[in-house]
Write a protein that holds these residues in place. Structure first.
Motif, PDB file in Angstrom:
ATOM      1  N   GLU A 174       0.817  -1.214   0.000  1.00 44.37           N
ATOM      2  CA  GLU A 174       0.000   0.000   0.000  1.00 44.37           C
ATOM      3  C   GLU A 174       0.852   1.266   0.000  1.00 44.37           C
ATOM      4  O   GLU A 174       0.331   2.367  -0.202  1.00 44.37           O
ATOM      5  CB  GLU A 174      -0.924   0.010   1.224  1.00 44.37           C
ATOM      6  N   GLY A 175       2.154   1.135   0.235  1.00 46.46           N
ATOM      7  CA  GLY A 175       3.026   2.301   0.267  1.00 46.46           C
ATOM      8  C   GLY A 175       2.854   3.151   1.506  1.00 46.46           C
ATOM      9  O   GLY A 175       3.080   4.368   1.459  1.00 46.46           O
ATOM     10  N   VAL A 176       2.495   2.543   2.622  1.00 51.11           N
ATOM     11  CA  VAL A 176       2.287   3.262   3.876  1.00 51.11           C
ATOM     12  C   VAL A 176       3.531   3.111   4.742  1.00 51.11           C
ATOM     13  O   VAL A 176       4.007   1.995   4.964  1.00 51.11           O
ATOM     14  CB  VAL A 176       1.052   2.718   4.625  1.00 51.11           C
ATOM     15  N   ALA A 177       4.064   4.225   5.226  1.00 47.60           N
ATOM     16  CA  ALA A 177       5.226   4.175   6.120  1.00 47.60           C
ATOM     17  C   ALA A 177       4.802   3.618   7.474  1.00 47.60           C
ATOM     18  O   ALA A 177       3.721   3.942   7.977  1.00 47.60           O
ATOM     19  CB  ALA A 177       5.829   5.567   6.288  1.00 47.60           C
ATOM     20  N   PHE A 178       5.664   2.800   8.077  1.00 45.24           N
ATOM     21  CA  PHE A 178       5.311   2.191   9.358  1.00 45.24           C
ATOM     22  C   PHE A 178       6.575   1.882  10.148  1.00 45.24           C
ATOM     23  O   PHE A 178       7.671   1.783   9.596  1.00 45.24           O
ATOM     24  CB  PHE A 178       4.505   0.909   9.146  1.00 45.24           C
ATOM     25  N   GLU A 179       6.388   1.736  11.472  1.00 44.70           N
ATOM     26  CA  GLU A 179       7.438   1.278  12.370  1.00 44.70           C
ATOM     27  C   GLU A 179       7.122  -0.152  12.790  1.00 44.70           C
ATOM     28  O   GLU A 179       5.969  -0.468  13.121  1.00 44.70           O
ATOM     29  CB  GLU A 179       7.536   2.173  13.605  1.00 44.70           C
ATOM     30  N   GLN A 180       8.134  -1.016  12.767  1.00 40.67           N
ATOM     31  CA  GLN A 180       7.907  -2.425  13.066  1.00 40.67           C
ATOM     32  C   GLN A 180       7.343  -2.619  14.465  1.00 40.67           C
ATOM     33  O   GLN A 180       6.468  -3.468  14.687  1.00 40.67           O
ATOM     34  CB  GLN A 180       9.219  -3.204  12.910  1.00 40.67           C
ATOM     35  N   SER A 181       7.819  -1.835  15.425  1.00 38.27           N
ATOM     36  CA  SER A 181       7.320  -1.975  16.795  1.00 38.27           C
ATOM     37  C   SER A 181       5.836  -1.635  16.890  1.00 38.27           C
ATOM     38  O   SER A 181       5.110  -2.190  17.712  1.00 38.27           O
ATOM     39  CB  SER A 181       8.120  -1.087  17.744  1.00 38.27           C
ATOM     40  N   ILE A 187      -3.672   4.165  10.575  1.00 36.85           N
ATOM     41  CA  ILE A 187      -3.272   5.007   9.437  1.00 36.85           C
ATOM     42  C   ILE A 187      -3.973   6.356   9.502  1.00 36.85           C
ATOM     43  O   ILE A 187      -3.372   7.413   9.271  1.00 36.85           O
ATOM     44  CB  ILE A 187      -3.567   4.282   8.112  1.00 36.85           C
ATOM     45  N   ALA A 188      -5.272   6.308   9.833  1.00 39.94           N
ATOM     46  CA  ALA A 188      -6.016   7.570   9.951  1.00 39.94           C
ATOM     47  C   ALA A 188      -5.514   8.390  11.142  1.00 39.94           C
ATOM     48  O   ALA A 188      -5.363   9.618  11.053  1.00 39.94           O
ATOM     49  CB  ALA A 188      -7.505   7.278  10.101  1.00 39.94           C
ATOM     50  N   PHE A 189      -5.228   7.725  12.250  1.00 39.93           N
ATOM     51  CA  PHE A 189      -4.760   8.414  13.451  1.00 39.93           C
ATOM     52  C   PHE A 189      -3.390   9.049  13.219  1.00 39.93           C
ATOM     53  O   PHE A 189      -3.113  10.148  13.698  1.00 39.93           O
ATOM     54  CB  PHE A 189      -4.690   7.413  14.611  1.00 39.93           C
ATOM     55  N   GLY A 190      -2.524   8.353  12.467  1.00 43.03           N
ATOM     56  CA  GLY A 190      -1.178   8.849  12.229  1.00 43.03           C
ATOM     57  C   GLY A 190      -1.023   9.650  10.959  1.00 43.03           C
ATOM     58  O   GLY A 190       0.112   9.842  10.495  1.00 43.03           O
TER      59      GLY A 190
END
Length: 594
Positions: free
Chosen positions: A200-207, A231-234
């Protein structure tokens, strides 16, 4: 085009896309490939594990028109491109009748449904009845369904799904092939979320994904819904801090920090971490639960490292922490934590109850808590020495019996006692007091029950010295028990090799070697300690064997003394009294017992 939620967009379309249900996939794929099809299937499991998805995939396998094999034309790998597959994916396949049993519980609804069973399918190869939440049907509805469910027409398949199979009548269960879908472990959830967000191309942190995977509680649909919310919150990204705030859960890193403070025996750090937790307004009872959970994982890591779960993505941290605790400390801390959890209901303040429980873990550890540093008493140096007191001369500790030359770097510093502070006596010295200047490893003369033996060359330790000085090492807990089953094998001046009884080899650990080395260093002997698990020399004693022999000798001597006592003999003659030998305990200790 309207936004489609992740749970629907990434719903599996084939068996091979399904996550975490290998046991069900294997059975259904083999049955489809071999043409061994049952007329009724029951899929059970908690919400969001793939029951309805699995039923729709099976419906596509039964009706795909492009990839079929054999006379039946069914396949375990539906093409996804034919009219039947696309219609099922889009929810407009007329021969797939989906029924929500929660809203159609009456027997009239079931009879109306069964009235059309006899008719052949309109579009596909099979007419498939998918009844979701089937346990919600009434007893009359089940009775109406039984005959058709047992002997349906050859063109009809029943697919039933439920979260509570115990509510189904045994007559229904016996007519179906039942498949129980498993909870998804956090590892599989995180793995799938990583794939989805990457695509989806969404940036994320593994933790952050580990927080979502834990919060989903085994449900992939819940995990996808929480990811949409995150995703909406961040604002288009999934960050650890945002997910923790969104879920309102305790950051697991705080729990690990508490356990690290326990490993460091750092009471101040422990209280500081609890203070930081208090700023977030957590449930302190849940914090103690999480600490106990980590201690449980530490115990597993010490016994079977490969069995440690990775439910928080912290497996390596847990393995590293496990090496900093002894097995007895972990078990003691866990027991105190469980007991403290029950006592929280009676505590006036939950934060105070958590702090007391954590401090109790350190207070009751076998090795105790280190003494506070000297800077805690800033006035002690000025008040400890009167102005008229003469300067205390420097003293050098006496040499141990094996003749080690203590160097200034290895000899402990001797400081004058503080006349204002009460000395804390060692428990052993309270039982058997000795002159203050007597070194721990320096017996004045061989014991009465031992013959004089030659010591090792100067600077070396022999087995006689090991036996004579063992009690003065001040070891405790499991370390003392382990060392008491050792014989001294060799001392080359730098490394002390201890022959360990093979029956005790399972308890050996690096921390015990370190403690013995520190105890030796405190006596002026710098050595690296190594355990050698091998059969003991029958001509030598271990400290444990020596102590057992002496206890038995004292007991025999006490019995003999009592038997020769004239008063005891008179009681025997007059009353016919006899001794309870196990109840006789010697109370006087001789020099040979020290």
């Amino acid at each position: 085009m309207s936004y489609q939620v992740l749970a629907r967009k990434w719903r599996p379309r084939t068996f091979h896309e399904l996550v975490g249900q290998t046991h069900v996939q294997r059975a259904l794929i083999n049955a489809l490939d071999q043409g061994r099809l049952h007329h009724a299937y029951l899929f059970t499991g908690t919400r969001g594990v793939g029951k309805t998805t699995l039923a729709r995939i099976l419906a596509k396998c039964l009706n795909c028109t492009a990839g079929g094999r054999g006379e039946e034309g069914v396949t375990s790998t539906p093409c996804g491109q034919c009219d039947s597959c696309r219609s099922i994916d889009e929810g407009r396949f007329v021969d797939l009748i989906e029924v929500d049993a929660a809203s159609r519980t009456k027997v009239e609804d079931t009879r109306e449904l069964l009235d059309n069973v006899q008719y052949a399918p309109t579009q596909g190869r099979y007419k498939v009845y998918l009844i979701d939440e089937v346990h919600m049907l009434s007893t009359s509805s089940f009775n109406a369904l039984l005959k058709t469910l047992e002997e349906p027409p050859p063109h009809v398949k029943f697919l039933l799904a439920t979260t509570d199979p115990h509510k189904l009548p045994p007559t229904v269960l016996s007519r179906c092939l039942q498949f129980t879908l498993k909870h998804l472990p956090p590892e599989r959830v995180v793995e799938y979320l990583t794939h989805v967000l990457t695509e989806e191309g969404v940036a994320f942190e593994q933790s952050a994904l580990w927080l979502l995977g834990k919060a989903a509680e085994g449900s992939m649909r819940d995990a996808m819904s929480l990811t949409d919310q995150a995703i909406a919150f961040g604002q288009g990204a999934v960050h650890h801090a945002d997910v923790a705030a969104m879920l309102g859960t305790l950051d697991h890193r705080h729990v690990l920090a508490l356990v690290e403070a326990l490993a460091d025996i750092d009471v101040a750090g422990l209280l500081d971490e609890v203070a930081r937790l208090a700023e977030q307004g957590p449930d302190f009872a849940a914090v103690l639960d999480d600490v106990a959970n980590v201690l449980h994982r530490l115990a597993i890591a010490q016994m079977v490292p490969d069995a440690v779960d990775n439910s928080h993505g912290d497996r390596q941290e847990v393995l590293a922490l496990a090496a900093r605790f002894t097995a007895e400390d972990v078990q003691l801390y866990y027991q105190i934590g469980i007991q403290g959890r029950g006592d929280m209901a009676y505590a006036p303040d939950l934060r105070g109850a958590l702090e007391m429980t954590l401090m109790r873990m350190l207070a009751f550890r076998p090795q105790g808590v280190p003494k506070p540093p000297t800077h805690a008493l800033p006035l002690a140096p000025e008040r400890s020495k009167p102005e008229t007191a003469p300067a205390e001369p420097e003293t050098t500790p006496s040499l141990p019996p094996w003749g080690v030359d203590a160097t200034p770097s290895s000899a402990p510093e001797v400081r004058p006692p503080d006349p204002k502070v009460e000395p804390v006596l060692d428990p052993a010295s309270a039982v058997d007091p000795k002159p203050e200047t007597e070194p721990g490893w320096q017996p004045a003369s061989p014991p009465d029950d031992e013959t004089p033996r030659e010591h090792a060359p100067p600077g070396r330790l022999d087995h006689a010295g090991w036996l004579d000085g063992f009690a003065s090492l001040g070891l405790g807990g499991l370390t003392r028990n382990l060392a008491a089953h050792c014989q001294l094998k060799h001392d080359d001046g730098t490394t002390l090799e201890l022959r360990l009884d093979p029956d005790q080899a399972a308890m050996q650990a690096e921390i015990h070697q370190t403690r013995i080395a520190k105890a030796l260093a405190a006596q002026g002997t710098q050595r690296r300690v190594v355990f050698i698990p091998e059969p003991l020399d029958p001509t030598l004693e271990t400290p444990q064997q020596r102590e057992t022999r002496r206890v038995q000798a004292r007991h025999a001597q006490a019995l003999d003394t009592l038997n020769r006592d004239p008063h005891v003999q008179r009681l025997k003659e007059t009353l016919g009294a006899t001794f309870m030998k196990n109840g006789v305990t010697p109370v006087q200790r001789t020099d040979s017992d020290t």
